[in-house]
Scaffold this motif. Structure first.
Motif, PDB file in Angstrom:
ATOM      1  N   ASP A   1      -1.002   0.313  -4.040  1.00 45.09           N
ATOM      2  CA  ASP A   1      -1.137   1.397  -3.066  1.00 45.09           C
ATOM      3  C   ASP A   1      -0.035   2.437  -3.184  1.00 45.09           C
ATOM      4  OD1 ASP A   1      -3.531   0.735  -1.583  1.00 45.09           O
ATOM      5  OD2 ASP A   1      -2.448  -1.023  -0.884  1.00 45.09           O
ATOM      6  N   THR A   2       0.612   2.502  -4.333  1.00 40.82           N
ATOM      7  CA  THR A   2       1.665   3.475  -4.596  1.00 40.82           C
ATOM      8  C   THR A   2       1.263   4.316  -5.797  1.00 40.82           C
ATOM      9  OG1 THR A   2       3.330   1.909  -3.794  1.00 40.82           O
ATOM     10  CG2 THR A   2       4.119   3.767  -5.108  1.00 40.82           C
TER      11      THR A   2
ATOM     12  N   HIS B   1       3.058   6.314  -0.807  1.00 38.11           N
ATOM     13  CA  HIS B   1       2.861   4.897  -0.531  1.00 38.11           C
ATOM     14  C   HIS B   1       2.086   4.776   0.774  1.00 38.11           C
ATOM     15  CE1 HIS B   1       3.645   0.590  -0.473  1.00 38.11           C
ATOM     16  NE2 HIS B   1       4.055   0.696   0.780  1.00 38.11           N
ATOM     17  N   ASN B   2       0.928   4.100   0.702  1.00 40.44           N
ATOM     18  CA  ASN B   2       0.079   3.935   1.881  1.00 40.44           C
ATOM     19  C   ASN B   2      -0.180   5.269   2.589  1.00 40.44           C
ATOM     20  OD1 ASN B   2      -0.274   1.195   1.517  1.00 40.44           O
ATOM     21  ND2 ASN B   2       1.402   0.616   2.881  1.00 40.44           N
TER      22      ASN B   2
ATOM     23  N   GLY C   1       5.561  -1.341  -6.169  1.00 36.92           N
ATOM     24  CA  GLY C   1       5.775  -0.263  -5.215  1.00 36.92           C
ATOM     25  C   GLY C   1       7.019   0.565  -5.457  1.00 36.92           C
TER      26      GLY C   1
ATOM     27  N   THR D   1      10.703   1.479  -1.297  1.00 31.80           N
ATOM     28  CA  THR D   1      10.758   1.472   0.166  1.00 31.80           C
ATOM     29  C   THR D   1      11.881   0.606   0.705  1.00 31.80           C
ATOM     30  OG1 THR D   1       9.143  -0.335   0.234  1.00 31.80           O
ATOM     31  CG2 THR D   1       8.291   1.918   0.381  1.00 31.80           C
TER      32      THR D   1
END
Length: 720
Positions: free
Chosen positions: A34-35, A54-55, A119, A224
């Motif tokens: 999801d990145t 990201h998201n 991520g 993150t």
């Protein structure tokens, strides 16, 4: 594309000079789970339509490298063929003297290499001094994080935002953070393997001493959270894991090997793009729609992509069915356009969706996704030859067909749409921009709207349910759905067919009045096999005519249409997935030469787009010696554009797999004009693995099984 936000802007609304400098063709993409990262050929992020996301949140909006206070001179910037690594090669402009003589241009080689894993960005910046003197190299990295929701990046304005927190700076690490209105803390950490000479919340400066014929390396990680100290060991370990993961995704399904190098490059790039966009979810592999705007689960896009690749890789279809069944609507919501049984259109994880500024956290405003879900299930069962594979999804399929029947129980008897609230999509077919449905005079019809292709999907959904029920021994249910299919077919032929146009109307408005517009939507009826042979042939001839076919592919509208604009999103552009759905339908009606011609047009277009078909491109007439014209804000890569070559190739080959009878059926096979031989390796039919060959012999294409392995021999049936 099944675009689930606002429509794409027309070119007239854009600052063209600015846009063309950073078109999708000039931006480079990496993705992992999801990145995803969008940057230019230098590797820079400028905060326009690029960044690290990201998201559905942009967690890095600026990331620029400067050498001696300026952008280095670019030698090359590209993503590897397998979509894992980005590499930029650069060199220095002349550097001003510090304590010694000035450094001339082209003495320092600067390599910037990066990938995504877990991520995070893993980046390695290497400098090599090719000069005969030691030098001091001033290197600066600028960074920022605006934590904009994807919809903000798209241009949505917000009345209120969350709180940006003070940055935290240590010796090697900068942490930036933001708490959204959803009370979720979002952070990004920028970490360096070397201690910068200066470090603050906006930039890191290094003054590097490099001896002659020597190198210096800096590792940077951005993610993150704070990880272990960046360095060569972490970089190599993560790089190996990223490459293994991508290789595993690319190896799913059968392999295609052509006799033409350039055509093979298109096949390989398309497969690599599908692997890049496919995310392994708990329910199985799922193709995210496209980057940058739609790197998230979409219903319609994923279903069409799975249909395009089903003959080669059934596992993708299973993953799509499993995910969509799990997220099937159970409640009615006008805000989310959901009703029990309806299949999801779009899912978002960003702040604006979380606080219901927009309905797209889990949105159901796609009228065609539910029947297409059933179409995919039927096609998957056919491909596997075993209806029991759908047992986990049978309750979802029954709920979906009940929704279709209930939603069609209106005055018109057709499956139609009207959004529940103003925040939803005004148009809910695949052409979902606000101006894509209209009457012949250009006026906008009142809803509810019944689109022509949606009736075709519903027709095929009923037939699919009838066949599945029959396999399961439910004869009464099979008879019921087969009757519903026939009733719908009769109604479509009566109300949509325009005899003077020899074409189907684009839609019926809320009063039952037809939108007498010739549009590519009607070509999807060929794919589901609804038209009678005579009308099907009439559609085929018109779609292959110069009015529709620009020379690069079938346009969504012919020039006669009052809203035709080759630079528009849906009203005259060329969408590869639309072209191949029409072409696959033409194959059903016996057309072959026209399909080969369409294949050549799209292949030649792909050669002009770096062997990667974009989501769409402009529908200008093809001119001798000129390339197709890009649509500046198209997604690239995009899943159903990448999958298009595989469905189109299947249509050329006339190939169908009857797994229940362990038979591969080939009817009137053709090869694309660019190749003389095509091998299909490791094609799974039941428990058998088959290698299939197609070869051109004079004016004829022959097919034969080269070898097969397994307990149940597969038969090849060829009809010329």
């Amino acid at each position: 594309m099944t675009q689930g936000m606002t429509r794409e802007p027309a070119l007239a609304e854009l600052d063209i000079e600015e846009v063309l400098e950073r078109t999708p063709q000039r931006l480079l993409v990496l993705k992992e789970s999801d990145t995803f990262l969008v940057a230019d050929t230098y590797g820079d992020v400028t905060g326009e339509a690029d960044g690290l996301f990201h998201n559905d949140t942009r967690i890095l909006s600026t990331f620029r490298l400067r050498f001696g206070g300026q952008k280095p001179s670019l030698l090359s910037g590209m993503v590897s063929q397998d979509n894992v690594f980005f590499t930029a090669h650069m060199t220095n402009h002349p550097l001003s003297p510090m304590e010694s003589a000035a450094t001339p241009k082209g003495v320092i080689h600067l390599e910037r290499k990066r990938f995504l894993w877990a991520g995070r960005i893993f980046e390695r910046i290497s400098l090599f001094n090719y000069g005969d003197q030691p030098l001091q190299a001033p290197l600066t990295l600028q960074f920022a994080a605006d934590f904009h929701d994807m919809f903000e990046v798209r241009g949505e304005k917000r009345l209120q935002r969350g709180q940006q927190h003070p940055s935290q700076v240590s010796e090697r690490v900068v942490q930036l953070s933001y708490t959204g209105l959803d009370q979720l803390l979002r952070t990004v950490c920028i970490e360096f393997s070397e201690v910068p000479g200066q470090l603050d919340e906006k930039h890191a400066e290094f003054l590097v001493d490099i001896r002659e014929r020597s190198s210096w390396t800096l590792h940077v990680e951005i993610g993150t959270d704070v990880a272990a100290e960046p360095g060569s060991i972490r970089y190599r370990t993560a790089a190996a894991a990223a490459r293994r993961s991508m290789r595993a995704r690319q190896r799913r399904g059968a392999r295609l090997q052509s006799s033409a190098r350039l055509f093979q490059t298109w096949l390989d790039k398309s497969r690599a793009d599908l692997a890049l966009l496919t995310t392994d979810l708990p329910t199985g592999p799922y193709p995210y729609a496209g980057i940058p705007w739609f790197s998230t689960p979409f219903g319609r896009d994923a279903i069409v992509t799975a249909l395009q690749t089903l003959w080669l890789d059934p596992s993708l279809a299973y993953g799509v069915l499993a995910f969509l069944a799990r997220h099937q609507a159970e409640q009615t919501s006008t805000f989310r356009d959901s009703e029990p049984g309806k299949i999801m259109h779009e899912m978002r994880k960003g702040e604006m969706a979380a606080v219901n500024e927009l309905p797209f956290a889990q949105y159901y405003g796609g009228v065609d996704t539910t029947p297409l879900f059933i179409v995919l299930a039927g096609a998957y069962a056919d491909r596997m030859g075993d209806v029991q594979t759908l047992d986990p999804f049978w309750p979802a399929l029954e709920a979906a067909v009940r929704w279709i029947e209930h939603s069609s129980a209106n005055d018109s008897g057709f499956l139609s749409y009207a959004r529940g609230e103003a925040s939803g999509l005004a148009n809910q077919g695949w052409k979902d921009s606000h101006d894509s449905v209209f009457h012949q005079n250009g006026s906008t019809p009142e809803g509810p709207i019944a689109l022509i292709e949606v009736q075709g999907y519903a027709y095929r959904a009923y037939l699919s349910m009838a066949k599945l029920a029959e396999w399961r021994g439910a004869a009464d249910a099979a008879s019921h759905w087969r009757q519903r299919a026939q009733e719908l077919r009769t109604a479509v032929e009566r109300h949509f067919w325009q005899d003077d146009l020899r074409f189907y109307a684009l839609a019926l408005d809320g009063t039952g009045r037809p939108c007498r517009v010739r549009a590519s939507n009607a070509g999807h009826l060929l794919y589901v096999g609804l038209p009678c042979p005579e009308r099907g042939q009439a559609l085929v001839r018109q779609l292959l005519s110069s009015a529709f076919n620009s020379g690069w592919g079938i346009r969504t509208l012919p020039p006669e249409a009052v809203r035709f604009n080759p630079m528009s999103y849906h009203n005259g552009s060329v969408w590869p997935h639309d072209v191949v759905l029409c072409a696959a339908g033409m194959a059903r009606y016996g057309e072959r030469e026209g399909i080969v011609h369409l294949m050549s047009g799209l292949f030649e277009a792909a050669t002009q787009f770096g062997m990667r078909l974009p989501e769409l491109f402009c529908g200008f007439e093809r001119a001798s010696g000129e390339a197709p014209i890009a649509y500046p804000v198209a997604c690239l890569p995009q899943a159903w554009a990448a999958g298009s070559v595989f469905m189109l190739l299947q249509a050329c080959l006339g190939l169908r797999i009857d797994a229940r009878r362990l038979t591969i059926l080939v009817e009137q096979p053709r090869l694309p004009t660019e190749i003389d031989c095509l091998q299909v390796r490791h094609l799974h039919v039941g428990k058998q693995r088959v290698d299939l060959n197609f070869q051109r012999l004079g004016q004829r294409v022959v097919a034969f099984i080269e070898q097969q392995h397994g307990p149940q021999p597969v038969r090849l049936s060829v009809q010329f």
